[in-house]
Design a protein around this motif. Structure first.
Motif, PDB file in Angstrom:
ATOM      1  N   VAL A   1       8.008  -2.980  10.098  1.00 37.32           N
ATOM      2  CA  VAL A   1       9.196  -2.193  10.415  1.00 37.32           C
ATOM      3  C   VAL A   1      10.356  -3.143  10.684  1.00 37.32           C
ATOM      4  O   VAL A   1      10.267  -4.012  11.545  1.00 37.32           O
ATOM      5  CB  VAL A   1       8.949  -1.310  11.657  1.00 37.32           C
ATOM      6  CG1 VAL A   1      10.173  -0.481  11.969  1.00 37.32           C
ATOM      7  CG2 VAL A   1       7.722  -0.428  11.468  1.00 37.32           C
ATOM      8  N   GLN A   2      11.433  -2.976   9.937  1.00 38.55           N
ATOM      9  CA  GLN A   2      12.627  -3.795  10.140  1.00 38.55           C
ATOM     10  C   GLN A   2      13.415  -3.213  11.307  1.00 38.55           C
ATOM     11  O   GLN A   2      13.858  -2.059  11.260  1.00 38.55           O
ATOM     12  CB  GLN A   2      13.463  -3.816   8.866  1.00 38.55           C
ATOM     13  CG  GLN A   2      14.533  -4.855   8.885  1.00 38.55           C
ATOM     14  CD  GLN A   2      15.173  -5.016   7.509  1.00 38.55           C
ATOM     15  OE1 GLN A   2      14.757  -4.414   6.529  1.00 38.55           O
ATOM     16  NE2 GLN A   2      16.201  -5.843   7.463  1.00 38.55           N
TER      17      GLN A   2
ATOM     18  N   LEU B   1       0.815  -1.210   0.000  1.00 37.49           N
ATOM     19  CA  LEU B   1       0.000   0.000   0.000  1.00 37.49           C
ATOM     20  C   LEU B   1       0.851   1.264   0.000  1.00 37.49           C
ATOM     21  O   LEU B   1       0.438   2.291  -0.536  1.00 37.49           O
ATOM     22  CB  LEU B   1      -0.940   0.013   1.209  1.00 37.49           C
ATOM     23  CG  LEU B   1      -1.977  -1.101   1.262  1.00 37.49           C
ATOM     24  CD1 LEU B   1      -2.763  -1.022   2.557  1.00 37.49           C
ATOM     25  CD2 LEU B   1      -2.903  -1.035   0.058  1.00 37.49           C
ATOM     26  N   GLY B   2       2.018   1.212   0.643  1.00 40.60           N
ATOM     27  CA  GLY B   2       2.856   2.398   0.675  1.00 40.60           C
ATOM     28  C   GLY B   2       4.084   2.210   1.533  1.00 40.60           C
ATOM     29  O   GLY B   2       4.252   1.211   2.219  1.00 40.60           O
ATOM     30  N   ARG B   3       4.941   3.225   1.478  1.00 40.51           N
ATOM     31  CA  ARG B   3       6.170   3.236   2.267  1.00 40.51           C
ATOM     32  C   ARG B   3       6.197   4.510   3.087  1.00 40.51           C
ATOM     33  O   ARG B   3       5.765   5.557   2.633  1.00 40.51           O
ATOM     34  CB  ARG B   3       7.393   3.204   1.355  1.00 40.51           C
ATOM     35  CG  ARG B   3       7.481   1.946   0.530  1.00 40.51           C
ATOM     36  CD  ARG B   3       8.762   1.910  -0.305  1.00 40.51           C
ATOM     37  NE  ARG B   3       8.733   0.845  -1.273  1.00 40.51           N
ATOM     38  CZ  ARG B   3       8.937  -0.439  -1.010  1.00 40.51           C
ATOM     39  NH1 ARG B   3       9.194  -0.819   0.207  1.00 40.51           N
ATOM     40  NH2 ARG B   3       8.888  -1.339  -1.964  1.00 40.51           N
ATOM     41  N   GLY B   4       6.717   4.399   4.297  1.00 39.89           N
ATOM     42  CA  GLY B   4       6.790   5.549   5.181  1.00 39.89           C
ATOM     43  C   GLY B   4       8.156   5.665   5.818  1.00 39.89           C
ATOM     44  O   GLY B   4       9.102   4.974   5.435  1.00 39.89           O
ATOM     45  N   THR B   5       8.234   6.523   6.806  1.00 38.53           N
ATOM     46  CA  THR B   5       9.497   6.784   7.491  1.00 38.53           C
ATOM     47  C   THR B   5      10.069   5.516   8.117  1.00 38.53           C
ATOM     48  O   THR B   5      11.268   5.257   8.027  1.00 38.53           O
ATOM     49  CB  THR B   5       9.275   7.835   8.598  1.00 38.53           C
ATOM     50  OG1 THR B   5       8.721   9.001   8.005  1.00 38.53           O
ATOM     51  CG2 THR B   5      10.578   8.184   9.283  1.00 38.53           C
TER      52      THR B   5
ATOM     53  N   CYS C   1     -10.215   2.122   3.149  1.00 38.24           N
ATOM     54  CA  CYS C   1     -10.123   1.971   1.694  1.00 38.24           C
ATOM     55  C   CYS C   1     -10.173   3.293   0.932  1.00 38.24           C
ATOM     56  O   CYS C   1     -10.246   3.290  -0.290  1.00 38.24           O
ATOM     57  CB  CYS C   1     -11.217   1.032   1.197  1.00 38.24           C
ATOM     58  SG  CYS C   1     -12.867   1.607   1.593  1.00 38.24           S
ATOM     59  N   GLY C   2     -10.066   4.427   1.597  1.00 37.73           N
ATOM     60  CA  GLY C   2     -10.184   5.710   0.918  1.00 37.73           C
ATOM     61  C   GLY C   2      -8.935   6.199   0.231  1.00 37.73           C
ATOM     62  O   GLY C   2      -8.937   7.270  -0.359  1.00 37.73           O
ATOM     63  N   GLY C   3      -7.837   5.460   0.288  1.00 35.48           N
ATOM     64  CA  GLY C   3      -6.600   5.898  -0.343  1.00 35.48           C
ATOM     65  C   GLY C   3      -5.650   6.540   0.646  1.00 35.48           C
ATOM     66  O   GLY C   3      -5.881   6.554   1.847  1.00 35.48           O
ATOM     67  N   ASP C   4      -4.582   7.083   0.135  1.00 35.92           N
ATOM     68  CA  ASP C   4      -3.530   7.688   0.931  1.00 35.92           C
ATOM     69  C   ASP C   4      -3.977   9.077   1.412  1.00 35.92           C
ATOM     70  O   ASP C   4      -4.319   9.943   0.594  1.00 35.92           O
ATOM     71  CB  ASP C   4      -2.269   7.800   0.092  1.00 35.92           C
ATOM     72  CG  ASP C   4      -1.061   8.284   0.848  1.00 35.92           C
ATOM     73  OD1 ASP C   4      -1.203   8.758   1.990  1.00 35.92           O
ATOM     74  OD2 ASP C   4       0.047   8.180   0.295  1.00 35.92           O
ATOM     75  N   LEU C   5      -3.943   9.307   2.700  1.00 36.51           N
ATOM     76  CA  LEU C   5      -4.358  10.590   3.273  1.00 36.51           C
ATOM     77  C   LEU C   5      -3.497  11.745   2.765  1.00 36.51           C
ATOM     78  O   LEU C   5      -3.966  12.869   2.627  1.00 36.51           O
ATOM     79  CB  LEU C   5      -4.298  10.516   4.803  1.00 36.51           C
ATOM     80  CG  LEU C   5      -4.836  11.705   5.578  1.00 36.51           C
ATOM     81  CD1 LEU C   5      -6.304  11.957   5.244  1.00 36.51           C
ATOM     82  CD2 LEU C   5      -4.682  11.477   7.073  1.00 36.51           C
ATOM     83  N   ALA C   6      -2.236  11.464   2.431  1.00 34.00           N
ATOM     84  CA  ALA C   6      -1.344  12.508   1.936  1.00 34.00           C
ATOM     85  C   ALA C   6      -1.840  13.118   0.615  1.00 34.00           C
ATOM     86  O   ALA C   6      -1.501  14.243   0.284  1.00 34.00           O
ATOM     87  CB  ALA C   6       0.063  11.941   1.754  1.00 34.00           C
TER      88      ALA C   6
ATOM     89  N   TYR D   1       1.300  -2.971   4.074  1.00 32.22           N
ATOM     90  CA  TYR D   1       0.675  -3.910   3.157  1.00 32.22           C
ATOM     91  C   TYR D   1      -0.797  -4.088   3.507  1.00 32.22           C
ATOM     92  O   TYR D   1      -1.181  -3.996   4.674  1.00 32.22           O
ATOM     93  CB  TYR D   1       1.345  -5.292   3.257  1.00 32.22           C
ATOM     94  CG  TYR D   1       2.772  -5.307   2.798  1.00 32.22           C
ATOM     95  CD1 TYR D   1       3.089  -5.601   1.474  1.00 32.22           C
ATOM     96  CD2 TYR D   1       3.813  -5.033   3.678  1.00 32.22           C
ATOM     97  CE1 TYR D   1       4.409  -5.613   1.049  1.00 32.22           C
ATOM     98  CE2 TYR D   1       5.128  -5.039   3.254  1.00 32.22           C
ATOM     99  CZ  TYR D   1       5.415  -5.333   1.944  1.00 32.22           C
ATOM    100  OH  TYR D   1       6.719  -5.337   1.533  1.00 32.22           O
ATOM    101  N   LYS D   2      -1.581  -4.371   2.495  1.00 32.62           N
ATOM    102  CA  LYS D   2      -2.942  -4.824   2.726  1.00 32.62           C
ATOM    103  C   LYS D   2      -2.811  -6.258   3.230  1.00 32.62           C
ATOM    104  O   LYS D   2      -1.991  -7.030   2.720  1.00 32.62           O
ATOM    105  CB  LYS D   2      -3.738  -4.786   1.417  1.00 32.62           C
ATOM    106  CG  LYS D   2      -5.207  -5.074   1.572  1.00 32.62           C
ATOM    107  CD  LYS D   2      -5.893  -4.862   0.225  1.00 32.62           C
ATOM    108  CE  LYS D   2      -7.387  -4.886   0.359  1.00 32.62           C
ATOM    109  NZ  LYS D   2      -8.025  -4.634  -0.955  1.00 32.62           N
ATOM    110  N   GLY D   3      -3.575  -6.597   4.258  1.00 31.43           N
ATOM    111  CA  GLY D   3      -3.492  -7.939   4.816  1.00 31.43           C
ATOM    112  C   GLY D   3      -4.871  -8.494   5.098  1.00 31.43           C
ATOM    113  O   GLY D   3      -5.868  -7.764   5.065  1.00 31.43           O
TER     114      GLY D   3
END
Length: 97
Positions: free
Chosen positions: A41-42, A14-18, A90-95, A23-25
């Motif tokens: 988070v690794q 779904l996306g990458r962050g800081t 499910c509305g998408g990325d808030l950004a 992921y959708k799960g």
């Protein structure tokens, strides 16, 4: 990178962050299968301050219940990763807004 949690099946990125990737799960065994968002988070890429920030995020989001805030449903802290399991929106990325 392959992720594995016994209780969840991973879907699309779904996306990458800081701190990591989301992921959708899908929660296994739930009928119908519950859709969630899994933040991965690794741990070896984190500083002590970053780990403290994630612990703070978990602490706050576990307690907050509000229709306008995404709910933290569960988290898993294993040797290599931290997984935060959130309700799926499910509305998408808030950004984008």
């Amino acid at each position: 990178m392959s992720h594995s949690l016994l209780e969840y099946r991973f879907g699309e990125l779904l996306g990458r962050g800081t701190y990591g990737t989301v992921y959708k799960g899908f929660k296994k065994g739930s009928k119908p299968e519950e859709t969630v968002a899994i933040k991965c988070v690794q741990k070896n890429s984190l500083s002590k301050e970053s780990i403290d920030g994630i612990v703070n995020e978990i602490s706050i989001t576990k307690r907050v219940k509000n229709q306008f805030i995404v709910e933290l449903k569960d988290f898993k802290w294993i040797e290599s990763h931290i997984y935060l399991i959130f309700e799926f929106c499910c509305g998408g990325d808030l950004a984008q807004y």
